[in-house]
Enzyme design. Structure first.
Site, PDB file in Angstrom:
ATOM      1  N   TYR A 147       0.848  -1.209   0.000  1.00 17.37           N
ATOM      2  CA  TYR A 147       0.000   0.000   0.000  1.00 17.37           C
ATOM      3  C   TYR A 147       0.880   1.255   0.000  1.00 17.37           C
ATOM      4  O   TYR A 147       0.685   2.153  -0.833  1.00 17.37           O
ATOM      5  CB  TYR A 147      -0.935  -0.019   1.224  1.00 17.37           C
ATOM      6  CG  TYR A 147      -1.600   1.314   1.493  1.00 17.37           C
ATOM      7  CD1 TYR A 147      -2.733   1.704   0.789  1.00 17.37           C
ATOM      8  CD2 TYR A 147      -1.060   2.198   2.446  1.00 17.37           C
ATOM      9  CE1 TYR A 147      -3.331   2.944   1.024  1.00 17.37           C
ATOM     10  CE2 TYR A 147      -1.652   3.436   2.675  1.00 17.37           C
ATOM     11  CZ  TYR A 147      -2.775   3.806   1.969  1.00 17.37           C
ATOM     12  OH  TYR A 147      -3.350   5.036   2.194  1.00 17.37           O
TER      13      TYR A 147
HETATM   14  N1  NAP Z   1      -8.873   7.971   6.150  1.00 17.05           N
HETATM   15  C1  NAP Z   1      -7.618   8.141   6.543  1.00 17.05           C
HETATM   16  O1  NAP Z   1      -7.321   8.206   7.760  1.00 17.05           O
HETATM   17  C2  NAP Z   1      -6.524   8.301   5.487  1.00 17.05           C
HETATM   18  C3  NAP Z   1      -5.180   8.335   5.901  1.00 17.05           C
HETATM   19  C4  NAP Z   1      -4.190   8.479   4.928  1.00 17.05           C
HETATM   20  C5  NAP Z   1      -4.530   8.588   3.570  1.00 17.05           C
HETATM   21  N2  NAP Z   1      -5.836   8.541   3.216  1.00 17.05           N
HETATM   22  C6  NAP Z   1      -6.161   8.629   1.777  1.00 17.05           C
HETATM   23  O2  NAP Z   1      -7.277   9.490   1.616  1.00 17.05           O
HETATM   24  C7  NAP Z   1      -8.145   8.976   0.576  1.00 17.05           C
HETATM   25  C8  NAP Z   1      -9.556   8.754   1.125  1.00 17.05           C
HETATM   26  O3  NAP Z   1      -9.501   7.915   2.273  1.00 17.05           O
HETATM   27  P1  NAP Z   1     -10.799   7.178   2.843  1.00 17.05           P
HETATM   28  O4  NAP Z   1     -10.444   6.682   4.186  1.00 17.05           O
HETATM   29  O5  NAP Z   1     -11.983   8.050   2.648  1.00 17.05           O
HETATM   30  O6  NAP Z   1     -10.899   5.917   1.825  1.00 17.05           O
HETATM   31  P2  NAP Z   1     -12.064   4.807   1.768  1.00 17.05           P
HETATM   32  O7  NAP Z   1     -13.000   4.930   2.912  1.00 17.05           O
HETATM   33  O8  NAP Z   1     -11.363   3.498   1.616  1.00 17.05           O
HETATM   34  O9  NAP Z   1     -12.864   5.188   0.408  1.00 17.05           O
HETATM   35  C9  NAP Z   1     -12.239   4.988  -0.807  1.00 17.05           C
HETATM   36  C10 NAP Z   1     -13.150   5.295  -1.987  1.00 17.05           C
HETATM   37  O10 NAP Z   1     -12.481   4.721  -3.124  1.00 17.05           O
HETATM   38  C11 NAP Z   1     -13.439   4.013  -3.896  1.00 17.05           C
HETATM   39  N3  NAP Z   1     -12.815   2.905  -4.618  1.00 17.05           N
HETATM   40  C12 NAP Z   1     -12.231   1.811  -4.109  1.00 17.05           C
HETATM   41  N4  NAP Z   1     -11.813   1.003  -5.092  1.00 17.05           N
HETATM   42  C13 NAP Z   1     -12.160   1.594  -6.258  1.00 17.05           C
HETATM   43  C14 NAP Z   1     -12.024   1.252  -7.633  1.00 17.05           C
HETATM   44  N5  NAP Z   1     -11.482   0.082  -8.035  1.00 17.05           N
HETATM   45  N6  NAP Z   1     -12.491   2.092  -8.572  1.00 17.05           N
HETATM   46  C15 NAP Z   1     -13.069   3.257  -8.213  1.00 17.05           C
HETATM   47  N7  NAP Z   1     -13.253   3.643  -6.930  1.00 17.05           N
HETATM   48  C16 NAP Z   1     -12.798   2.813  -5.965  1.00 17.05           C
HETATM   49  C17 NAP Z   1     -14.479   3.529  -2.894  1.00 17.05           C
HETATM   50  O11 NAP Z   1     -15.715   3.352  -3.583  1.00 17.05           O
HETATM   51  P3  NAP Z   1     -16.540   1.982  -3.541  1.00 17.05           P
HETATM   52  O12 NAP Z   1     -16.883   1.725  -2.101  1.00 17.05           O
HETATM   53  O13 NAP Z   1     -17.746   2.277  -4.393  1.00 17.05           O
HETATM   54  O14 NAP Z   1     -15.642   0.921  -4.089  1.00 17.05           O
HETATM   55  C18 NAP Z   1     -14.540   4.692  -1.899  1.00 17.05           C
HETATM   56  O15 NAP Z   1     -15.486   5.641  -2.335  1.00 17.05           O
HETATM   57  C19 NAP Z   1      -7.503   7.679   0.083  1.00 17.05           C
HETATM   58  O16 NAP Z   1      -6.746   7.945  -1.085  1.00 17.05           O
HETATM   59  C20 NAP Z   1      -6.603   7.266   1.229  1.00 17.05           C
HETATM   60  O17 NAP Z   1      -5.501   6.496   0.813  1.00 17.05           O
HETATM   61  C21 NAP Z   1      -6.856   8.401   4.128  1.00 17.05           C
END
Ligand code: NAP
Length: 242
Positions: A153
């Site tokens: 990742y």
């Molecule tokens: N949350 C944190 O604490 C954190 C920390 C560090 C970095 N980040 C970064 O911030 C961003 C958002 O984080 P998050 O926690 O909101 O992520 P998340 O809850 O995992 O949501 C990810 C989104 O990506 C979509 N997705 C997954 N696989 C996909 C695919 N094959 N094609 C198109 N869409 C896809 C999902 O849609 P579906 O459900 O419809 O598949 C969902 O809407 C990410 O890039 C993550 O790496 C977050």
């Protein structure tokens, strides 16, 4: 700020959903991609979101998706590559396709989608020297710290973070390219109290910020036309020796 047209990938929950809502509330036109319909997506479409299906694992459909966006709008001011998957190394060892999927979703498809959008809906070189478009990738602050349980990742997020420099070189002067690298933003509902305490104790500022800090950073990147090839770390600073 004038009304902008913005594409965000993965708006079905958490950061993507919050960012889409924030930008819609600010009066911008927002296109959000989804794979699964959720209550959050319904709320967003009620507020005017243009929802378009997109699975970043289907690379052969990216050009068609870019054409669909170009049919709907004649300008695109901002692309936010937010969509992400988060598999640990144990799962990747059991099913190597998961590691490949992370590279596709985080690296290959976002680069190819950016290129496809530039072909279908080109950003234009402006007379005043400012960029016509901005591309922002959501990466991860752990790229600097390391994480022994999420090597694939983190490596995939590092790969896309490094690409901002090359993409900005290719696309100047019509497009600028930046990254936001969050540390912990939001816990998952299943994270227990011990885990939450341990994670927060590793931070210089021990609070759970929520997704709003990403929206605030996007506002800043949209407002400041000089920022290009930058990585903005949202991690409350680094604890020495930890
Ligand atoms: N949350 C944190 O604490 C954190 C920390 C560090 C970095 N980040 C970064 O911030 C961003 C958002 O984080 P998050 O926690 O909101 O992520 P998340 O809850 O995992 O949501 C990810 C989104 O990506 C979509 N997705 C997954 N696989 C996909 C695919 N094959 N094609 C198109 N869409 C896809 C999902 O849609 P579906 O459900 O419809 O598949 C969902 O809407 C990410 O890039 C993550 O790496 C977050």
């Amino acid at each position: 700020m004038s009304r902008q047209t913005i594409l965000i990938t993965g708006v079905t929950r958490r950061v993507g959903a919050h960012l889409a809502e924030h930008l819609l509330d600010a009066g911008h036109r927002v296109i959000g991609t989804y794979r699964h319909e959720t209550d959050a997506l319904k709320t967003l479409t009620g507020k005017g979101l243009i929802a378009m299906p997109l699975d970043l694992l289907e690379r052969d459909r990216l050009a068609g998706f870019a054409d669909m966006v170009a049919n709907w709008t004649d300008r695109l001011d901002l692309i936010v590559h937010n969509a992400s998957i988060w598999h640990g190394d144990e799962d990747c060892a059991a099913d190597p396709a998961l590691a490949t999927a992370m590279y596709t979703v985080h690296v290959t498809s976002p680069i190819e989608l950016t290129e496809a959008l530039q072909r279908s809906l080109p950003a234009r070189t402006r007379d005043d020297g400012r960029a016509d478009r901005q591309v922002v990738f959501l990466t991860d602050a752990h790229i600097d710290e390391g994480d022994p349980h999420h090597i694939h990742y983190i490596a995939s997020k590092a790969a896309i973070e490094s690409s901002i420099r090359s993409l900005a070189l290719r696309y100047a002067p019509h497009t600028r390219v930046n990254a936001i690298a969050p540390g912990l933003l939001m816990f998952h509902p299943e994270d227990d109290a011990d885990y939450r305490r341990q994670r927060l104790a590793r931070r210089l500022l021990p609070f759970e910020p929520g997704p709003g800090v990403v929206a605030e950073t996007i506002d800043y990147l949209m407002a400041c036309p000089l920022i290009n090839q930058a990585v903005i770390r949202l991690d409350t600073g680094r604890r020495w020796g930890n």
